[in-house]
Motif scaffolding. Structure first.
Motif, PDB file in Angstrom:
ATOM      1  N   TYR A  11       0.820  -1.201   0.000  1.00 41.89           N
ATOM      2  CA  TYR A  11       0.000   0.000   0.000  1.00 41.89           C
ATOM      3  C   TYR A  11       0.858   1.256   0.000  1.00 41.89           C
ATOM      4  CZ  TYR A  11       0.633   0.667   5.087  1.00 41.89           C
ATOM      5  OH  TYR A  11       1.155   0.871   6.337  1.00 41.89           O
ATOM      6  N   CYS A  13       4.339   0.686   2.104  1.00 42.33           N
ATOM      7  CA  CYS A  13       4.686  -0.591   2.733  1.00 42.33           C
ATOM      8  C   CYS A  13       4.428  -1.733   1.760  1.00 42.33           C
ATOM      9  CB  CYS A  13       3.880  -0.820   3.998  1.00 42.33           C
ATOM     10  SG  CYS A  13       4.331   0.272   5.346  1.00 42.33           S
ATOM     11  N   VAL A  42       2.354  -6.659   2.868  1.00 43.52           N
ATOM     12  CA  VAL A  42       1.518  -6.464   4.046  1.00 43.52           C
ATOM     13  C   VAL A  42       0.379  -7.481   4.055  1.00 43.52           C
ATOM     14  CG1 VAL A  42       2.083  -4.022   4.232  1.00 43.52           C
ATOM     15  CG2 VAL A  42       0.082  -4.704   2.915  1.00 43.52           C
ATOM     16  N   SER A  43      -0.277  -7.592   5.195  1.00 43.00           N
ATOM     17  CA  SER A  43      -1.386  -8.532   5.338  1.00 43.00           C
ATOM     18  C   SER A  43      -2.724  -7.810   5.144  1.00 43.00           C
ATOM     19  CB  SER A  43      -1.348  -9.160   6.732  1.00 43.00           C
ATOM     20  OG  SER A  43      -1.675  -8.183   7.707  1.00 43.00           O
ATOM     21  N   LYS A  75      -4.945  -7.741   7.380  1.00 45.85           N
ATOM     22  CA  LYS A  75      -5.152  -7.021   8.645  1.00 45.85           C
ATOM     23  C   LYS A  75      -4.483  -5.650   8.607  1.00 45.85           C
ATOM     24  CE  LYS A  75      -6.092 -10.667  11.896  1.00 45.85           C
ATOM     25  NZ  LYS A  75      -5.871 -11.154  13.245  1.00 45.85           N
ATOM     26  N   ASP A  76      -3.298  -5.571   7.986  1.00 45.91           N
ATOM     27  CA  ASP A  76      -2.626  -4.275   7.838  1.00 45.91           C
ATOM     28  C   ASP A  76      -3.473  -3.326   6.996  1.00 45.91           C
ATOM     29  OD1 ASP A  76      -0.345  -5.155   9.266  1.00 45.91           O
ATOM     30  OD2 ASP A  76       0.586  -5.922   7.423  1.00 45.91           O
ATOM     31  N   ILE A  77      -4.046  -3.843   5.918  1.00 46.52           N
ATOM     32  CA  ILE A  77      -4.909  -3.025   5.051  1.00 46.52           C
ATOM     33  C   ILE A  77      -6.130  -2.557   5.835  1.00 46.52           C
ATOM     34  CG2 ILE A  77      -6.320  -2.990   2.947  1.00 46.52           C
ATOM     35  CD1 ILE A  77      -3.287  -3.177   2.380  1.00 46.52           C
ATOM     36  N   GLN A  78      -6.739  -3.470   6.599  1.00 51.21           N
ATOM     37  CA  GLN A  78      -7.907  -3.100   7.405  1.00 51.21           C
ATOM     38  C   GLN A  78      -7.553  -2.009   8.414  1.00 51.21           C
ATOM     39  OE1 GLN A  78      -8.962  -7.227   8.508  1.00 51.21           O
ATOM     40  NE2 GLN A  78     -11.045  -6.663   7.900  1.00 51.21           N
ATOM     41  N   ALA A  79      -6.396  -2.107   9.039  1.00 53.81           N
ATOM     42  CA  ALA A  79      -5.976  -1.092  10.011  1.00 53.81           C
ATOM     43  C   ALA A  79      -5.785   0.260   9.325  1.00 53.81           C
ATOM     44  CB  ALA A  79      -4.682  -1.529  10.703  1.00 53.81           C
ATOM     45  N   GLU A  80      -5.197   0.249   8.151  1.00 52.38           N
ATOM     46  CA  GLU A  80      -5.016   1.497   7.405  1.00 52.38           C
ATOM     47  C   GLU A  80      -6.374   2.083   6.997  1.00 52.38           C
ATOM     48  OE1 GLU A  80      -2.358   3.420   6.795  1.00 52.38           O
ATOM     49  OE2 GLU A  80      -1.216   2.061   8.064  1.00 52.38           O
ATOM     50  N   ARG A 135       0.040   5.170   1.364  1.00 49.90           N
ATOM     51  CA  ARG A 135      -0.900   6.071   2.027  1.00 49.90           C
ATOM     52  C   ARG A 135      -0.410   7.498   1.828  1.00 49.90           C
ATOM     53  NH1 ARG A 135      -0.660   5.058   7.580  1.00 49.90           N
ATOM     54  NH2 ARG A 135       0.949   6.644   7.653  1.00 49.90           N
TER      55      ARG A 135
END
Length: 124
Positions: A89, A104, A107-108, A110-115, A91
């Motif tokens: 990603y 980054c 990434v997983s 979960k990382d995308i969801q957090a972003e 940002r």
């Protein structure tokens, strides 16, 4: 863009043939469509309203972009699903006129969801 329309965009992208961009672009690979569909289903309920774009990438991958915030789209999250299935990603955020960029790779979901959580909060 709603999930139903997102699915129809993915179906149109999936139908692309060799050289779809007249520069030798290869069709989006099956595993990329599958991974993107799974990602979209996981994040659709909370983040479909800020999904801005879905587009093919000439190497067989996909690009997705979510935007949020005022003034117009001051925060963007661009996600790349590569042909080998890796997620990355970029940002881009503007705060008080200052532009911040973070990139980054590998990434997983979960990382995308957090972003996306952070992005959604920026738009609220």
């Amino acid at each position: 863009m709603y999930l139903a329309s997102s699915q129809s965009v993915l179906e149109e992208i999936y139908a692309l043939k060799d050289n779809w961009d007249s520069y030798g672009g290869i069709p989006v690979l099956d595993n990329v469509i599958q991974q993107t569909t799974e990602l979209m289903c996981l994040v659709a309920k909370e983040f479909n309203d800020i999904l801005y774009a879905i587009a093919p990438v000439p190497d067989g991958g996909l690009f997705l972009e979510w935007r949020a915030g005022i003034p117009l789209w001051h925060t963007k999250l661009q996600v790349r699903v590569s042909p080998n299935g890796q997620l990355a990603y970029l940002r881009i955020r503007t705060i008080d006129g200052k532009r911040e960029v973070e990139e980054c790779s590998n990434v997983s979901v979960k990382d995308i969801q957090a972003e996306l959580d952070c992005l959604k909060q920026a738009g609220d």
